[in-house]
Enzyme design. Sequence first.
Site, PDB file in Angstrom:
ATOM      1  N   SER A 141       0.856  -1.193   0.000  1.00  0.00           N
ATOM      2  CA  SER A 141       0.000   0.000   0.000  1.00  0.00           C
ATOM      3  C   SER A 141       0.889   1.239   0.000  1.00  0.00           C
ATOM      4  O   SER A 141       2.003   1.208   0.536  1.00  0.00           O
ATOM      5  CB  SER A 141      -0.884   0.030   1.250  1.00  0.00           C
ATOM      6  OG  SER A 141      -1.546   1.286   1.359  1.00  0.00           O
ATOM      7  N   TYR A 155      -2.410  -1.020  10.277  1.00  0.00           N
ATOM      8  CA  TYR A 155      -2.454  -1.493   8.876  1.00  0.00           C
ATOM      9  C   TYR A 155      -1.191  -1.063   8.140  1.00  0.00           C
ATOM     10  O   TYR A 155      -0.560  -1.861   7.435  1.00  0.00           O
ATOM     11  CB  TYR A 155      -3.706  -0.902   8.216  1.00  0.00           C
ATOM     12  CG  TYR A 155      -3.829  -1.114   6.720  1.00  0.00           C
ATOM     13  CD1 TYR A 155      -4.251  -2.336   6.204  1.00  0.00           C
ATOM     14  CD2 TYR A 155      -3.557  -0.076   5.826  1.00  0.00           C
ATOM     15  CE1 TYR A 155      -4.381  -2.520   4.830  1.00  0.00           C
ATOM     16  CE2 TYR A 155      -3.700  -0.254   4.458  1.00  0.00           C
ATOM     17  CZ  TYR A 155      -4.113  -1.477   3.964  1.00  0.00           C
ATOM     18  OH  TYR A 155      -4.246  -1.646   2.615  1.00  0.00           O
TER      19      TYR A 155
END
Length: 246
Positions: A141, A155
């Site tokens: 990401s 995350y």
Amino acid sequence: MATLAGKVALVTGASRGIGAAIARRLAAEGASVAITYARDADAASQVVRDIESAGGKAIAIRADAADAAAVTAAVERAVSAFGKLDVLVNNAGTAIPKPFEEATLEEMDRMIDINLRGVLVATHTALRQMRDGGRIITIGSSVGERMMTPGLAAYAATKGAVKMFTQGLAREVAARGITVNNVQPGPIDTDLNPVAGDWATPQIANTALKRYGHVNDIAAMVAFVAGPEAGFITGASLTVDGGTNA
Ligand code: NDP
């Protein structure tokens, strides 16, 4: 020209969203594709049917990325179905957005188990089966590199971890001609991160292009990295984020 003709790919978490787009794209490039999913068997079957009706080959395997035995069995099943493995795409992942101080241990474990441990286990098993010249591609990401969105601290930690795993592993398996890369999406419209919603507004503001991306933006990068023209790219984090991290 079908750049992946004769290749076999396994895409984790590919019943919906980015994974489904990657599976469809790799199949369109000529690969036989095994997909995994956790819950939505109907959606996974639909991806398989779409690939088959376009003339490709695909199978769906239920395998929760948090379950090491299931992940290992899925890799082995893909090999037994199609005879070999050339490309692993570690896409399965989840986010549980909330202020870190409010996160439970169970939520932290869930993100670590799927986003990091699942990647390690799938890659470990795949490397035993993979041919020389193979491709390991992980969907990290943009927040694995730069953090501007509140609520994603844990995350982001898992995505930063897969970035460094990619760099370390690239050096270990290079002698086999296997490349290892990390594709880092920015905001992409999926069930996990829908463009319609309050949470989308700050993410759009953070992009240079002032919009969300499409699942096919990520699938195109993965298809390129999986293909024959990307043989000199390894250990890289390739960011596809509309300029979020610019
Ligand atoms: P979605 O939630 O839309 O889709 C997730 C897919 O993964 C589904 O096919 C789902 O299957 C499967 N899945 C979920 N949990 C598991 C599990 N435990 N084991 C196996 N499969 C599972 O997510 P996205 O497509 O948005 O995300 C895909 C990847 O991209 C993730 O790694 C995510 O972190 C990353 N990413 C996404 C961004 C975005 O903006 N969307 C931005 C940056 C990174 P089922 O239907 O059976 O549950």
